[in-house]
Design a protein around this motif. Structure first.
Motif, PDB file in Angstrom:
ATOM      1  N   MET A   1       0.817  -1.293   0.047  1.00 32.55           N
ATOM      2  CA  MET A   1      -0.063   0.015   0.019  1.00 32.55           C
ATOM      3  C   MET A   1       0.767   1.242  -0.055  1.00 32.55           C
ATOM      4  SD  MET A   1      -3.326  -0.453   2.076  1.00 32.55           S
ATOM      5  CE  MET A   1      -3.015  -1.116   3.479  1.00 32.55           C
ATOM      6  N   SER A   2       0.251   2.480  -0.655  1.00 36.12           N
ATOM      7  CA  SER A   2       1.216   3.712  -0.431  1.00 36.12           C
ATOM      8  C   SER A   2       1.052   4.239   0.641  1.00 36.12           C
ATOM      9  CB  SER A   2       0.346   4.516  -1.818  1.00 36.12           C
ATOM     10  OG  SER A   2      -0.789   4.604  -1.552  1.00 36.12           O
ATOM     11  N   ARG A   3       1.662   5.371   0.730  1.00 39.34           N
ATOM     12  CA  ARG A   3       1.694   6.057   2.054  1.00 39.34           C
ATOM     13  C   ARG A   3       0.392   6.451   2.520  1.00 39.34           C
ATOM     14  NH1 ARG A   3       4.471   8.130   6.028  1.00 39.34           N
ATOM     15  NH2 ARG A   3       4.056  10.243   6.596  1.00 39.34           N
ATOM     16  N   TYR A   4      -0.334   7.076   1.319  1.00 33.81           N
ATOM     17  CA  TYR A   4      -1.661   7.542   1.903  1.00 33.81           C
ATOM     18  C   TYR A   4      -2.504   6.599   1.156  1.00 33.81           C
ATOM     19  CZ  TYR A   4       0.736  11.739   3.386  1.00 33.81           C
ATOM     20  OH  TYR A   4       1.912  12.225   3.967  1.00 33.81           O
ATOM     21  N   PRO A   5      -3.104   5.621   1.769  1.00 33.21           N
ATOM     22  CA  PRO A   5      -3.979   4.520   1.054  1.00 33.21           C
ATOM     23  C   PRO A   5      -5.050   5.151   0.133  1.00 33.21           C
ATOM     24  CG  PRO A   5      -3.639   3.818   3.228  1.00 33.21           C
ATOM     25  CD  PRO A   5      -2.870   5.188   3.390  1.00 33.21           C
ATOM     26  N   THR A   6      -5.088   4.561  -1.012  1.00 30.09           N
ATOM     27  CA  THR A   6      -6.019   5.405  -1.977  1.00 30.09           C
ATOM     28  C   THR A   6      -7.552   4.741  -1.975  1.00 30.09           C
ATOM     29  OG1 THR A   6      -5.306   3.850  -3.633  1.00 30.09           O
ATOM     30  CG2 THR A   6      -4.023   5.831  -3.398  1.00 30.09           C
TER      31      THR A   6
ATOM     32  N   GLN B   1      -7.985   0.348  -1.025  1.00 34.90           N
ATOM     33  CA  GLN B   1      -6.883   0.167  -0.029  1.00 34.90           C
ATOM     34  C   GLN B   1      -7.230   0.970   1.154  1.00 34.90           C
ATOM     35  OE1 GLN B   1      -3.108   1.736  -1.565  1.00 34.90           O
ATOM     36  NE2 GLN B   1      -3.422   0.661  -3.866  1.00 34.90           N
ATOM     37  N   LEU B   2      -8.062   2.096   1.085  1.00 36.26           N
ATOM     38  CA  LEU B   2      -8.302   2.903   2.261  1.00 36.26           C
ATOM     39  C   LEU B   2      -9.362   1.941   2.998  1.00 36.26           C
ATOM     40  CD1 LEU B   2      -8.223   5.590   3.377  1.00 36.26           C
ATOM     41  CD2 LEU B   2      -9.863   6.537   2.219  1.00 36.26           C
TER      42      LEU B   2
ATOM     43  N   ASN C   1       6.059   2.786   6.338  1.00 33.48           N
ATOM     44  CA  ASN C   1       5.822   4.155   5.946  1.00 33.48           C
ATOM     45  C   ASN C   1       4.534   4.512   5.477  1.00 33.48           C
ATOM     46  OD1 ASN C   1       7.152   6.394   5.682  1.00 33.48           O
ATOM     47  ND2 ASN C   1       7.883   5.959   3.457  1.00 33.48           N
ATOM     48  N   ILE C   2       3.417   4.261   5.958  1.00 30.93           N
ATOM     49  CA  ILE C   2       2.262   4.356   5.699  1.00 30.93           C
ATOM     50  C   ILE C   2       1.653   5.483   6.601  1.00 30.93           C
ATOM     51  CG2 ILE C   2      -0.343   3.747   5.349  1.00 30.93           C
ATOM     52  CD1 ILE C   2       0.788   1.118   4.410  1.00 30.93           C
ATOM     53  N   SER C   3       0.968   6.496   6.473  1.00 35.66           N
ATOM     54  CA  SER C   3       0.730   7.428   7.424  1.00 35.66           C
ATOM     55  C   SER C   3      -0.360   6.998   8.183  1.00 35.66           C
ATOM     56  CB  SER C   3       0.188   8.844   6.965  1.00 35.66           C
ATOM     57  OG  SER C   3      -0.345   9.564   7.666  1.00 35.66           O
TER      58      SER C   3
ATOM     59  N   TYR D   1      -3.292   9.823   8.817  1.00 34.55           N
ATOM     60  CA  TYR D   1      -4.158   9.757   7.829  1.00 34.55           C
ATOM     61  C   TYR D   1      -5.255   8.737   7.868  1.00 34.55           C
ATOM     62  CZ  TYR D   1      -5.346   9.202   2.906  1.00 34.55           C
ATOM     63  OH  TYR D   1      -6.148   8.761   1.940  1.00 34.55           O
TER      64      TYR D   1
END
Lengths: 233, 295
Positions: free
Chosen positions: A113-118, B157-158, B176-178, B181
């Protein structure tokens, strides 16, 4: 097989603050590339701190200088973000990075997953490394039903999703029985051989060290308040 | 019988967004999110305020604007409480209590404690047919829209990151996931849904009132525990809040039909929770009895 010492840690100087005494003072180490490198040393000598320095996890307020050489490329250790892309560390408590209720494959997807999950779907898992089959892991099994060794293997694979060149492990077999410890070590050896990975691990078990690193191991010592590392053949 | 079922469905639709929001924060994120009560009130307030601006427009426009406003009202509460938790390093339960106090004052500054909506056109009456249940069309459309978005969100993903947060909040820092957020987004969405429910209640009851959110925590906890008692799933299951909210109003209407005085229904809810926790949950050891609030 001929082994090259192509992973070099050069002139490492580190202290926890500007006022405090130097923890590492001009430390130099040369690790073997694409093989298992084991580090031993007494409690409190700084083995885990060394791994933190190597993995770019040292925050900016700490006083860190030195270079990391991987092959022909040289990186400044203070460039922590760049270092973190090249060197990955599996935490000592590997359960910290696993999501129990989900399967082996789903956990691997989560690791991408990316730094800010999309608001896009989870990335589709590519073909799993063929060497996984050798360890008899059911990819769709929930993590909670995996053995300790299989969990450790999963945590390593999750960290490898970021494609590092060097993998660090802090006592990867400490929580495992002999059978599972051997499974994990075999897996790490396979990774070095088939995926061109360099593994640096803190391992206290002398039998495992003798079996999987017959060439020798590194010992971190604190001699007259200066920490040095020597290779024991 | 049809009348009985229609009342159950209508009530379930009004509270479905609140149950979905509670499922997100309590069951997925595993956070004791009392700010949902405040979001319920502020959603109603924002929706009612928007209502006064859309009187000259068509019902469809009024419906969409008030729906959006109510979700924003709830989301604002979620943003406040989650921001206090994440950056003030305050336990979320305390953040929710602080948020309640803040928005209680804001509500009283901008509105009277009781405000009738009878003077405005009902934006849920989108269809002219169905005299007996004139609001059901608006409720179905609003809830279907929210429900579809919710299902989609949970497959992304969210959506997965909310469930991961609940199982293992340490996961994110290693990749490294916020973490803030994930947490803040989840609480904002959950509270936005609660805000929408608040407006649906206000519109169907024709009023907003300062204390309308108080005690809703017992409702959503009962709902989720009822849902969990019939659908056991360790991962994400949208069936839990849906079944829970339907069962809740089914039980309420059955009690009403047999002549039960609903003034004691709050007590019944507490007894129901206790009964389920002590029987079904205890019998099945695999169920996480001491999980966050048992939901």
């Amino acid at each position: 097989m001929e082994m090259h010492k192509n992973i070099k840690l050069q002139n490492v100087t580190f202290s926890f603050s500007e006022q405090s005494k130097k923890f590492f003072d001009d430390l130099n180490i040369e690790f073997f590339e694409h093989t298992l490198n084991f580090i031993q040393g007494k409690n409190g000598v700084g083995k885990s701190t060394l791994l933190q320095v190597l993995s770019g996890e040292i925050s900016k307020e700490h006083n860190l200088q030195g270079q990391l050489q991987i092959g022909m490329d040289i990186y400044d250790l203070s460039q922590t973000q760049k270092i973190a892309q090249l060197v990955a560390r599996v935490p000592q408590n590997f359960n910290e990075i696993l999501v129990e209720a989900y399967s082996f494959v789903e956990n691997l997807q989560f690791a991408q997953m990316s730094r800010y999950p999309t608001l896009f779907q989870l990335p589709v898992k590519k073909q799993l490394p063929s060497l996984i089959k050798k360890y008899g892991i059911d990819n769709n099994r929930p993590v909670s039903l995996l053995s300790g060794g299989q969990r450790q293997i999963l945590s390593i694979l999750m960290v490898l999703e970021r494609s590092p060149k060097v993998l660090l492990l802090d006592e990867p077999t400490a929580a495992l029985d002999e059978e599972n410890a051997n499974i994990v070590m075999n897996f790490l050896q396979d990774l070095c051989m088939h995926q061109d990975l360099t593994v640096i691990a803190i391992v206290h078990n002398h039998e495992l060290v003798a079996k999987y690193a017959p060439q020798g191991y590194f010992e971190l010592v604190n001699e007259r308040t200066k920490r040095t590392i020597r290779f024991i053949e | 019988m049809l009348n009985f079922l229609m009342i159950v469905i209508e009530q379930s639709l009004i509270y479905l967004p609140l149950a979905l929001g509670a499922y997100m924060s309590l069951s997925l994120l595993k956070v004791p999110d009392l700010s949902l009560e405040t979001a319920y009130l502020m959603g109603a307030f924002f929706g009612a305020t928007a209502l006064s601006y859309v009187v000259e427009y068509s019902l469809w426009i009024g419906f969409m604007v008030t729906m959006f406003a109510s979700i924003c009202g709830g989301a604002l509460v979620g943003l406040t409480s989650s921001f206090i938790t994440s950056y003030g390093k305050v336990p979320h339960l305390l953040s929710a209590i602080i948020t309640f106090g803040l928005f209680n004052g804001i509500f009283q500054y901008f509105s009277s404690s009781y405000q009738s909506l009878a003077g405005y056109e009902n934006v849920l009456m989108l269809f002219s047919y169905g005299k007996q249940y004139p609001e059901i069309g608006g409720l179905i459309i609003g809830c279907t829209f929210v429900f579809i978005l919710y299902i989609y969100l949970l497959s992304t993903q969210l959506g997965y990151s909310f469930a991961i947060f609940g199982f293992n909040p340490l996961f994110f820092k290693h990749f490294n996931i916020s973490t803030p957020y994930v947490f803040i987004t989840g609480i904002i969405i959950a509270n936005g849904l609660a805000g929408f429910s608040g407006f649906l209640f206000a519109q169907t009851s024709n009023f907003i009132e300062l204390n309308m959110g108080i005690g809703k925590s017992l409702f959503y906890i009962t709902t989720l525990i009822l849902g969990r008692s019939v659908i056991y799933h360790t991962k994400i299951s949208i069936g839990i809040p849906v079944a829970g909210v339907f069962l809740y109003f089914l039980i309420q209407q059955v009690l009403l039909q047999i002549g039960f005085n609903l003034q004691y229904f709050t007590m019944i809810q507490s007894l129901l929770i206790l009964l389920i926790l002590l029987t079904i949950y205890k019998k099945d050891r695999s169920l996480p009895l001491h999980d966050q609030l048992g939901v």
